[in-house]
Design a protein around this motif. Sequence first.
Motif, PDB file in Angstrom:
ATOM      1  N   GLN A   1       0.827  -1.210   0.000  1.00  0.00           N
ATOM      2  CA  GLN A   1       0.000   0.000   0.000  1.00  0.00           C
ATOM      3  C   GLN A   1       0.860   1.258   0.000  1.00  0.00           C
ATOM      4  OE1 GLN A   1      -2.748  -1.060   3.420  1.00  0.00           O
ATOM      5  NE2 GLN A   1      -4.197  -0.008   2.089  1.00  0.00           N
TER       6      GLN A   1
ATOM      7  N   GLN B   1       2.162   1.886  -3.484  1.00  0.00           N
ATOM      8  CA  GLN B   1       1.108   2.408  -4.359  1.00  0.00           C
ATOM      9  C   GLN B   1       0.802   3.864  -4.037  1.00  0.00           C
ATOM     10  OE1 GLN B   1      -2.150  -0.311  -3.782  1.00  0.00           O
ATOM     11  NE2 GLN B   1      -1.080  -2.029  -4.733  1.00  0.00           N
TER      12      GLN B   1
ATOM     13  N   GLN C   1       3.632   6.217  -5.155  1.00  0.00           N
ATOM     14  CA  GLN C   1       3.737   6.310  -6.607  1.00  0.00           C
ATOM     15  C   GLN C   1       2.760   7.327  -7.203  1.00  0.00           C
ATOM     16  OE1 GLN C   1       3.309   2.228  -7.888  1.00  0.00           O
ATOM     17  NE2 GLN C   1       5.352   1.676  -7.150  1.00  0.00           N
TER      18      GLN C   1
ATOM     19  N   SER D   1      10.439   3.392  -3.289  1.00  0.00           N
ATOM     20  CA  SER D   1       9.419   4.217  -3.940  1.00  0.00           C
ATOM     21  C   SER D   1       9.815   5.684  -4.060  1.00  0.00           C
ATOM     22  CB  SER D   1       8.097   4.106  -3.171  1.00  0.00           C
ATOM     23  OG  SER D   1       7.636   2.774  -3.146  1.00  0.00           O
TER      24      SER D   1
END
Length: 251
Positions: free
Chosen positions: A68, A71, A74, A128
């Motif tokens: 999570q 995501q 990003q 990330s």
Amino acid sequence: MKIKLFIITGASRGMGFCLAKQLLAPGHSLLCISRTSSIELANEAHRRGAQVLQWTSDLSDPQPAAAQICQWLQVQDPSLIDSASLINNAGVIAPLVPLCASDPATLAQALRVGLEAPLVLTAAFLASTRQWSASRKVLNISSGLGRRPMASQSAYCAAKAGMDHFTRCLALDEASEPNGAKVCSLAPGVIDTDMQSQLRSANPTDFPDQDSFMRLKASDQLTSAHDAAARVLAFLQRDDFGSEPVADVRC
């Protein structure tokens, strides 16, 4: 105005809650990951005009939370981020009994929350944000018990010692990167939290140090969660943050 982004684990109570509450300010964006969400934190964020997102997650299985985080990061716009900080605060202690009397499942849970989760979440956070130009920090909340042994505390001491040493390794990794993250495993002092209550209420036969924790409370030597959080955040903002990968807030 650029945003200061913070990810905090264990933010629904204790020092983690105080860390999150003190970071609620315009221009700050908080992602809080805990087993439960806090209505008080949500209401306070609304009152102060701060951005806060709360996820409920059991960090004894950290991979869903790590996915999570990847995501979520990003879809952020790096050009709008001034700084990004991950604060690995969540931790649990197994029942205060000698290792030979411990339940394997509770030992595994303590190590997963206290050591595996910080490793996994840190890896996700750094991967990330690797291409971001913003400054990046990882603050691992450690303990003096990661640096000295205590009977009936094998899992907690091992998790914090492992946290200290993985931070040392991580500091070497990041030092070779063009925009490497600044990292520190920080002991926050002795704090008046639920953990201290557990230590004081333990059976002294199983936990020989129980009396010393009783004396700390009786002599008013415990730092409040609010004050401890303020010291930790002041340390996070120091110009020399990360110069020592393992530190104590009292130094």
